[in-house]
Write an enzyme that holds these catalytic residues in place. Structure first.
Site, PDB file in Angstrom:
ATOM      1  N   LYS A  53      10.593  38.130  13.315  1.00 56.08           N
ATOM      2  CA  LYS A  53      10.512  36.663  13.247  1.00 56.08           C
ATOM      3  C   LYS A  53       9.194  36.121  13.805  1.00 56.08           C
ATOM      4  O   LYS A  53       9.120  34.985  14.250  1.00 56.08           O
ATOM      5  CB  LYS A  53      11.697  36.000  13.963  1.00 56.08           C
ATOM      6  CG  LYS A  53      13.063  36.559  13.607  1.00 56.08           C
ATOM      7  CD  LYS A  53      13.254  36.717  12.105  1.00 56.08           C
ATOM      8  CE  LYS A  53      13.276  35.375  11.372  1.00 56.08           C
ATOM      9  NZ  LYS A  53      13.433  35.563   9.891  1.00 56.08           N
ATOM     10  N   SER A  54       8.142  36.929  13.704  1.00 53.63           N
ATOM     11  CA  SER A  54       6.828  36.492  14.183  1.00 53.63           C
ATOM     12  C   SER A  54       5.900  36.041  13.066  1.00 53.63           C
ATOM     13  O   SER A  54       4.763  35.654  13.322  1.00 53.63           O
ATOM     14  CB  SER A  54       6.151  37.638  14.960  1.00 53.63           C
ATOM     15  OG  SER A  54       6.889  38.004  16.085  1.00 53.63           O
ATOM     16  N   THR A  56       5.963  38.014   9.898  1.00 45.86           N
ATOM     17  CA  THR A  56       5.670  39.267   9.207  1.00 45.86           C
ATOM     18  C   THR A  56       5.527  39.082   7.701  1.00 45.86           C
ATOM     19  O   THR A  56       4.542  39.520   7.092  1.00 45.86           O
ATOM     20  CB  THR A  56       6.786  40.295   9.486  1.00 45.86           C
ATOM     21  OG1 THR A  56       7.155  40.237  10.856  1.00 45.86           O
ATOM     22  CG2 THR A  56       6.336  41.696   9.121  1.00 45.86           C
ATOM     23  N   TRP A  58       5.026  36.390   5.973  1.00 40.34           N
ATOM     24  CA  TRP A  58       3.908  35.498   5.672  1.00 40.34           C
ATOM     25  C   TRP A  58       2.605  36.296   5.629  1.00 40.34           C
ATOM     26  O   TRP A  58       1.822  36.195   4.679  1.00 40.34           O
ATOM     27  CB  TRP A  58       3.855  34.407   6.740  1.00 40.34           C
ATOM     28  CG  TRP A  58       2.885  33.291   6.466  1.00 40.34           C
ATOM     29  CD1 TRP A  58       2.431  32.858   5.244  1.00 40.34           C
ATOM     30  CD2 TRP A  58       2.255  32.455   7.439  1.00 40.34           C
ATOM     31  NE1 TRP A  58       1.564  31.803   5.405  1.00 40.34           N
ATOM     32  CE2 TRP A  58       1.445  31.543   6.742  1.00 40.34           C
ATOM     33  CE3 TRP A  58       2.317  32.384   8.826  1.00 40.34           C
ATOM     34  CZ2 TRP A  58       0.684  30.574   7.398  1.00 40.34           C
ATOM     35  CZ3 TRP A  58       1.568  31.421   9.481  1.00 40.34           C
ATOM     36  CH2 TRP A  58       0.759  30.530   8.761  1.00 40.34           C
ATOM     37  N   HIS A 124       8.259  46.775  12.581  1.00 37.19           N
ATOM     38  CA  HIS A 124       8.553  46.133  13.860  1.00 37.19           C
ATOM     39  C   HIS A 124       8.513  47.161  14.987  1.00 37.19           C
ATOM     40  O   HIS A 124       8.923  46.874  16.106  1.00 37.19           O
ATOM     41  CB  HIS A 124       9.931  45.469  13.814  1.00 37.19           C
ATOM     42  CG  HIS A 124      10.040  44.364  12.810  1.00 37.19           C
ATOM     43  ND1 HIS A 124       9.099  43.358  12.707  1.00 37.19           N
ATOM     44  CD2 HIS A 124      10.980  44.108  11.856  1.00 37.19           C
ATOM     45  CE1 HIS A 124       9.462  42.527  11.740  1.00 37.19           C
ATOM     46  NE2 HIS A 124      10.584  42.969  11.202  1.00 37.19           N
ATOM     47  N   PHE A 240       4.896  27.235   3.004  1.00 39.79           N
ATOM     48  CA  PHE A 240       6.231  27.533   3.534  1.00 39.79           C
ATOM     49  C   PHE A 240       7.330  27.203   2.534  1.00 39.79           C
ATOM     50  O   PHE A 240       8.237  28.003   2.302  1.00 39.79           O
ATOM     51  CB  PHE A 240       6.471  26.762   4.839  1.00 39.79           C
ATOM     52  CG  PHE A 240       7.814  27.029   5.447  1.00 39.79           C
ATOM     53  CD1 PHE A 240       8.028  28.157   6.216  1.00 39.79           C
ATOM     54  CD2 PHE A 240       8.880  26.161   5.230  1.00 39.79           C
ATOM     55  CE1 PHE A 240       9.283  28.419   6.766  1.00 39.79           C
ATOM     56  CE2 PHE A 240      10.133  26.413   5.780  1.00 39.79           C
ATOM     57  CZ  PHE A 240      10.323  27.543   6.556  1.00 39.79           C
ATOM     58  N   ALA A 242       7.089  26.951  -0.670  1.00 39.05           N
ATOM     59  CA  ALA A 242       6.994  27.838  -1.828  1.00 39.05           C
ATOM     60  C   ALA A 242       7.650  29.180  -1.526  1.00 39.05           C
ATOM     61  O   ALA A 242       8.385  29.732  -2.357  1.00 39.05           O
ATOM     62  CB  ALA A 242       5.534  28.040  -2.221  1.00 39.05           C
ATOM     63  N   MET A 243       7.410  29.716  -0.329  1.00 38.34           N
ATOM     64  CA  MET A 243       8.011  30.991   0.041  1.00 38.34           C
ATOM     65  C   MET A 243       9.512  30.846   0.270  1.00 38.34           C
ATOM     66  O   MET A 243      10.290  31.743  -0.040  1.00 38.34           O
ATOM     67  CB  MET A 243       7.333  31.545   1.296  1.00 38.34           C
ATOM     68  CG  MET A 243       5.886  31.956   1.083  1.00 38.34           C
ATOM     69  SD  MET A 243       5.142  32.719   2.551  1.00 38.34           S
ATOM     70  CE  MET A 243       6.065  34.244   2.652  1.00 38.34           C
TER      71      MET A 243
END
Length: 261
Positions: A53-54, A56, A58, A124, A240, A242-243
């Protein structure tokens, strides 16, 4: 963390812990060691490393477009080949028997060897469990821990294979305790290697605030082309919303019914 006292403090945990770190639920110590022993990174490999949740996905999405200069033409996991999920956590021959139906989405070491260069992987894994090649490129993205805490809580309670059961307060205990999921230990492990020339550490917040500058920095570090056309494609494809609405990056199949990634 199997005692009643631990359950009361941390909630009901269905994911795995090894060496004081969080790993996917079915990961075993043998799998972790198998990748270290048998997976040999190429000089051209690219690894996106992070605590969950950092940012990744993106960052992987940005790099996938930098590699080709074009929008993704399939799921993020399939940008290397027609194999799925090039994640080091699950890159082992034993996955097929352990994961059952889910194994159809996972590559194994022998198959990954046939992937064309440059290969893009995400992980991770903490630094101490990372297969290292001094010539390969490693990116570590970190994020404000308060934001990770909130995002991870919702993610872990909604994801099929994690299905965490506990209150936010219990998850907070799990997040910050030294025998919990290892966030602070995880980030410290990478920062200790920040001077190494093949490791670039970048924050989620910097990437968001200085997007063009940081994307150009990424391209330079990776030796990938960068121009206005490529940048415009990245801006459009990695927005954001769009993803969030794109099935190629929003892995809702991994979530409990009716929930989104």
């Amino acid at each position: 963390m199997a005692s009643s006292e631990d359950t009361a403090r941390y909630g009901k945990i269905k994911f795995g812990f090894h060496g004081g770190y969080l790993f996917p639920a079915l990961t075993t110590k043998e799998w972790i060691d198998d990748v270290i022993a048998n997976f040999k990174p190429r000089d051209t490999d690219i690894f996106v490393c992070s605590f969950p949740k950092s940012g990744t996905n993106w960052l992987c999405h940005i790099i996938a477009i930098l590699k080709t200069g074009k929008p993704l033409d399939g799921p993020l996991e399939k940008q290397n080949t027609d194999l799925d999920i090039p994640q080091l956590e699950e890159l082992t021959e034993d996955v097929v028997t352990k994961f059952g139906e889910y194994s159809k989405r996972l590559p194994i070491i022998s198959e990954v060897e046939s992937l064309p260069s440059p290969r893009l992987f995400s992980t991770h894994r903490p630094h101490e469990y990372l297969p290292i090649n001094p010539s390969a490129k490693y990116l570590y993205v970190y994020r404000n821990p308060k934001d990770i805490l909130v995002s991870a809580y919702h993610h872990f309670t909604r994801m099929n294979m994690l299905n965490y059961e506990g209150t936010f307060e219990q998850f907070f205990n799990l997040f910050v305790d030294t025998d919990g999921i290892g966030y602070f230990k995880h980030i410290k492990g990478y920062i200790q290697h920040k001077e190494e020339s093949n490791l670039l550490i970048i924050s989620y917040e910097e990437l968001k605030a200085e997007f063009k500058q940081r994307v150009e920095e990424l391209s330079h570090f990776l030796g990938l082309p960068f121009n206005e056309e490529i940048y415009d494609t990245i801006v459009k494809e990695t927005d954001f919303e769009a993803m969030r609405t794109n099935e190629l990056t929003n892995r809702s199949s991994m979530m409990r019914e009716g929930l989104i990634f």
